[in-house]
Design an enzyme around this catalytic site. Sequence first.
Site, PDB file in Angstrom:
ATOM      1  N   LYS A  97       0.748   3.704  -3.001  1.00 55.44           N
ATOM      2  CA  LYS A  97       0.950   4.986  -3.100  1.00 55.44           C
ATOM      3  C   LYS A  97       2.124   6.674  -3.161  1.00 55.44           C
ATOM      4  O   LYS A  97       1.861   7.624  -3.385  1.00 55.44           O
ATOM      5  CB  LYS A  97       0.142   6.047  -1.013  1.00 55.44           C
ATOM      6  CG  LYS A  97      -1.198   5.030  -1.147  1.00 55.44           C
ATOM      7  CD  LYS A  97      -2.035   5.303  -2.303  1.00 55.44           C
ATOM      8  CE  LYS A  97      -3.274   4.306  -1.542  1.00 55.44           C
ATOM      9  NZ  LYS A  97      -4.295   4.922  -2.993  1.00 55.44           N
ATOM     10  N   TYR A 133       0.827  -1.595   0.157  1.00 56.45           N
ATOM     11  CA  TYR A 133      -0.340  -0.213  -0.085  1.00 56.45           C
ATOM     12  C   TYR A 133       1.113   1.285   0.405  1.00 56.45           C
ATOM     13  O   TYR A 133       0.938   2.046  -0.254  1.00 56.45           O
ATOM     14  CB  TYR A 133      -0.982  -0.229   1.766  1.00 56.45           C
ATOM     15  CG  TYR A 133      -1.778   1.009   0.997  1.00 56.45           C
ATOM     16  CD1 TYR A 133      -3.117   1.309   0.962  1.00 56.45           C
ATOM     17  CD2 TYR A 133      -1.633   2.062   1.594  1.00 56.45           C
ATOM     18  CE1 TYR A 133      -3.433   2.333   0.421  1.00 56.45           C
ATOM     19  CE2 TYR A 133      -2.044   3.703   1.678  1.00 56.45           C
ATOM     20  CZ  TYR A 133      -3.319   3.373   1.046  1.00 56.45           C
ATOM     21  OH  TYR A 133      -4.409   4.069   1.798  1.00 56.45           O
TER      22      TYR A 133
END
Length: 285
Positions: free
Chosen positions: A174, A170
């Site tokens: 990002k 994650y």
Amino acid sequence: MPGRLQHRSALITGAGSGIGLESSILFAQEGANILLVDVNFENAEKASKQVSERFPNVKAIPFKADVSKEDEVKAAVDLAVKEFGRLDIMFNNAGIMHSEDDNALNTEESIWDLTMNINLKGVWWGCKYAILAMRQNPTDEAKGLHTGGSIINTASFVAIMGAATPQLAYTASKGAVLAMTRELAMVHAREGIRLNSLCPGPLKTPLLMDFLNTDEKKQRRLIHLPMGRFGEAVELANAALFLASGESSYITGTDFKVDGGLSSAYVTAIGEPALPPPASLVNRS
């Protein structure tokens, strides 16, 4: 008085819940027609109905798409242009935070690939087809409409600083969204196409609450928050509305942090009571 997004059209991914749903409501409130895209069509349909009932003067159309699939993202953009005549706002908001996403030693390759396909490749596809559509936008001086538009990509505070709870795929996805957004903003600035990253802090949304599934994990996040509370989805929707509107006309390539001060904190006021979010934001009918 005309709304801030009057005569404009928007496509929002992940529109069935959380930031996407709250943004759909706010964008419609300000006059935009919206294509509400979600991988779960039932959620998109419910959200679309909710928007239409509250704002009958705008179009709110549900659409099912998996943003990791190029043809489905293209189909969504094509439908928005067909239904609304143009695409002015693309909010690449859909994303996942998998419960098995961990550190470099424990994260399985399949979890890494799934996360990258949705969180990064999905944003790439969204940017690609939104840019192609925005280049074709007709000019209408009377309505203040021109070629170009605003693309908003949801990143995260973890793209800027490490997370206390390991979530390597994650975080990496990002961070890549942040870098990609900056570069695209530079490439397309002279075309009137603005691209900005929205960097939420920890929010009280199903996505994060499902990931922080123990009190211990929640407290590891809260202890770092100067405001002492998780953010609300509508607080991020307000930021997205600003980036979508003409009020941000001289803003592109930014990392817009809406994180309760988290990324600026060295220490927090431990022991001080946390202020609740404004009632006007969380108790809306």
